[in-house]
Design a protein around this motif. Structure first.
Motif, PDB file in Angstrom:
ATOM      1  N   ASN A 164       7.279 -15.358  -3.304  1.00  0.00           N
ATOM      2  CA  ASN A 164       6.517 -14.299  -3.983  1.00  0.00           C
ATOM      3  C   ASN A 164       7.397 -13.493  -4.919  1.00  0.00           C
ATOM      4  O   ASN A 164       6.973 -13.094  -6.016  1.00  0.00           O
ATOM      5  CB  ASN A 164       5.880 -13.368  -2.953  1.00  0.00           C
ATOM      6  CG  ASN A 164       4.637 -13.940  -2.321  1.00  0.00           C
ATOM      7  OD1 ASN A 164       4.130 -14.977  -2.760  1.00  0.00           O
ATOM      8  ND2 ASN A 164       4.120 -13.294  -1.292  1.00  0.00           N
ATOM      9  N   LEU A 165       8.629 -13.236  -4.492  1.00  0.00           N
ATOM     10  CA  LEU A 165       9.577 -12.485  -5.310  1.00  0.00           C
ATOM     11  C   LEU A 165       9.817 -13.195  -6.644  1.00  0.00           C
ATOM     12  O   LEU A 165       9.672 -12.600  -7.721  1.00  0.00           O
ATOM     13  CB  LEU A 165      10.892 -12.316  -4.548  1.00  0.00           C
ATOM     14  CG  LEU A 165      12.110 -11.805  -5.299  1.00  0.00           C
ATOM     15  CD1 LEU A 165      11.869 -10.415  -5.862  1.00  0.00           C
ATOM     16  CD2 LEU A 165      13.336 -11.814  -4.391  1.00  0.00           C
ATOM     17  N   ILE A 166      10.168 -14.466  -6.569  1.00  0.00           N
ATOM     18  CA  ILE A 166      10.502 -15.203  -7.790  1.00  0.00           C
ATOM     19  C   ILE A 166       9.273 -15.409  -8.664  1.00  0.00           C
ATOM     20  O   ILE A 166       9.335 -15.243  -9.897  1.00  0.00           O
ATOM     21  CB  ILE A 166      11.164 -16.542  -7.425  1.00  0.00           C
ATOM     22  CG1 ILE A 166      12.549 -16.278  -6.803  1.00  0.00           C
ATOM     23  CG2 ILE A 166      11.295 -17.441  -8.650  1.00  0.00           C
ATOM     24  CD1 ILE A 166      13.243 -17.517  -6.291  1.00  0.00           C
ATOM     25  N   ASP A 176       0.859  -1.178   0.000  1.00  0.00           N
ATOM     26  CA  ASP A 176       0.000   0.000   0.000  1.00  0.00           C
ATOM     27  C   ASP A 176       0.899   1.232   0.000  1.00  0.00           C
ATOM     28  O   ASP A 176       2.087   1.148  -0.307  1.00  0.00           O
ATOM     29  CB  ASP A 176      -0.951  -0.012   1.204  1.00  0.00           C
ATOM     30  CG  ASP A 176      -0.208  -0.150   2.540  1.00  0.00           C
ATOM     31  OD1 ASP A 176       1.001   0.172   2.590  1.00  0.00           O
ATOM     32  OD2 ASP A 176      -0.828  -0.578   3.523  1.00  0.00           O
ATOM     33  N   ASN A 177       0.365   2.364   0.342  1.00  0.00           N
ATOM     34  CA  ASN A 177       1.134   3.603   0.321  1.00  0.00           C
ATOM     35  C   ASN A 177       1.607   4.039   1.711  1.00  0.00           C
ATOM     36  O   ASN A 177       1.962   5.201   1.911  1.00  0.00           O
ATOM     37  CB  ASN A 177       0.309   4.722  -0.321  1.00  0.00           C
ATOM     38  CG  ASN A 177       0.093   4.488  -1.799  1.00  0.00           C
ATOM     39  OD1 ASN A 177       1.014   4.098  -2.518  1.00  0.00           O
ATOM     40  ND2 ASN A 177      -1.139   4.711  -2.269  1.00  0.00           N
ATOM     41  N   SER A 178       1.598   3.108   2.663  1.00  0.00           N
ATOM     42  CA  SER A 178       2.059   3.457   4.001  1.00  0.00           C
ATOM     43  C   SER A 178       3.562   3.732   3.995  1.00  0.00           C
ATOM     44  O   SER A 178       4.305   3.255   3.130  1.00  0.00           O
ATOM     45  CB  SER A 178       1.724   2.340   4.990  1.00  0.00           C
ATOM     46  OG  SER A 178       2.295   1.111   4.593  1.00  0.00           O
ATOM     47  N   GLY A 209       6.983  -8.414   1.717  1.00  0.00           N
ATOM     48  CA  GLY A 209       6.971  -9.673   0.981  1.00  0.00           C
ATOM     49  C   GLY A 209       5.745  -9.899   0.118  1.00  0.00           C
ATOM     50  O   GLY A 209       5.534 -11.016  -0.380  1.00  0.00           O
ATOM     51  N   SER A 210       4.958  -8.862  -0.099  1.00  0.00           N
ATOM     52  CA  SER A 210       3.691  -9.026  -0.820  1.00  0.00           C
ATOM     53  C   SER A 210       3.903  -9.085  -2.332  1.00  0.00           C
ATOM     54  O   SER A 210       4.827  -8.472  -2.880  1.00  0.00           O
ATOM     55  CB  SER A 210       2.748  -7.869  -0.492  1.00  0.00           C
ATOM     56  OG  SER A 210       3.285  -6.637  -0.940  1.00  0.00           O
TER      57      SER A 210
END
Length: 251
Positions: A85-87, A14-16, A54-55
């Motif tokens: 999630n990255l890969i 998000d933009n936090s 990590g999203s």
């Protein structure tokens, strides 16, 4: 050969804010600086903590922004990243490559995973160290120089805020570097600032700027010892047997 290192982006889904800073906007500013300055480079090293949470959404944002550079991006994961999630998010774009081993000109680049999921500190497993030894020996036979890339630092840099979470068995990597004169460079992220520290007689540890905020030199408090004004990237110019390193700060 010219390389740009982008590190410790800490993008959220998000933009936090992160440490009171908009890390998404800072990465956007870094990429725009690279584009508009027309700086020459051959590829990007993305040295971990790409995401803060990590999203999948955070990695999608990074993929979209960095794709504008139209260059290959070799990445490793950091302690804040969720590697799966990255890969999976980067895998549908052939410009994003999980760094393992690459030979470019007179240099072999070796990516080592120093992360333990859920931990801030790092460790190099026996298999990662063995992989490094095999590639280093192969490079020596080919008369090539080596660059090792990890997220965590194996040597203390003198900043308590980050020195409590280095590669815990970092001496194994340092010993390996000291025994092999064709290893010229160890590049890391994680420390959120620029350090250049000699390793033995042949190599240097070079740490990259965070793309959004730095940990102050000698700082020990995560709340008060954050430099929110300076951000940028690190630029490497490699010749046949040596290199130069430059810090690029964004105004």
């Amino acid at each position: 050969m010219k390389i740009i290192q982008i590190s410790d982006c800490h993008i959220k889904n998000d933009n936090s804010l992160v440490y009171g800073v908009n890390s998404k906007q800072r990465l956007y500013d870094v990429i725009n600086n690279i584009l508009f300055s027309k700086i020459e480079f051959d590829f990007i090293l993305l040295t971990g903590d790409i995401s803060d949470d990590g999203s999948i959404e955070s990695y999608a944002y990074v993929k979209n922004i960095l794709s504008k550079l139209n260059k290959k991006i070799y990445f490793i994961n950091g302690n804040h990243d969720l590697k799966s999630n990255l890969i999976s998010t980067f895998s549908d774009n052939q410009m994003f490559i999980n760094l393992d081993e690459i030979l470019i000109e007179n240099w072999v680049f070796i990516g080592l995973d120093s992360c333990i999921e859920g931990k801030d500190f790092g460790n190099l497993s026996d298999s990662e160290l063995k992989k490094a030894e095999i590639i280093i020996d192969k490079a020596k036979k080919l008369n090539k120089n080596c660059v090792i890339i990890t997220h965590h630092h194996p040597l203390l840099v003198g900043t308590p805020l980050i020195d409590d979470c280095p590669i815990m068995n970092g001496s194994n990597l340092v010993n390996l570097i000291e025994k092999n004169n064709h290893i010229k460079l160890l590049i890391t992220g994680h420390v959120h600032n620029r350090y250049s520290i000699r390793i033995g007689n042949n190599a240097f540890l070079e740490t990259g700027f965070s793309s959004f905020a730095q940990f102050q030199y000698t700082g020990s408090n995560e709340l008060t010892d954050i430099d929110k004004d300076n951000f940028g990237y690190t630029y490497y110019d490699l010749s046949e047997n040596s290199y130069k390193c430059y810090s690029i700060l964004i105004d």
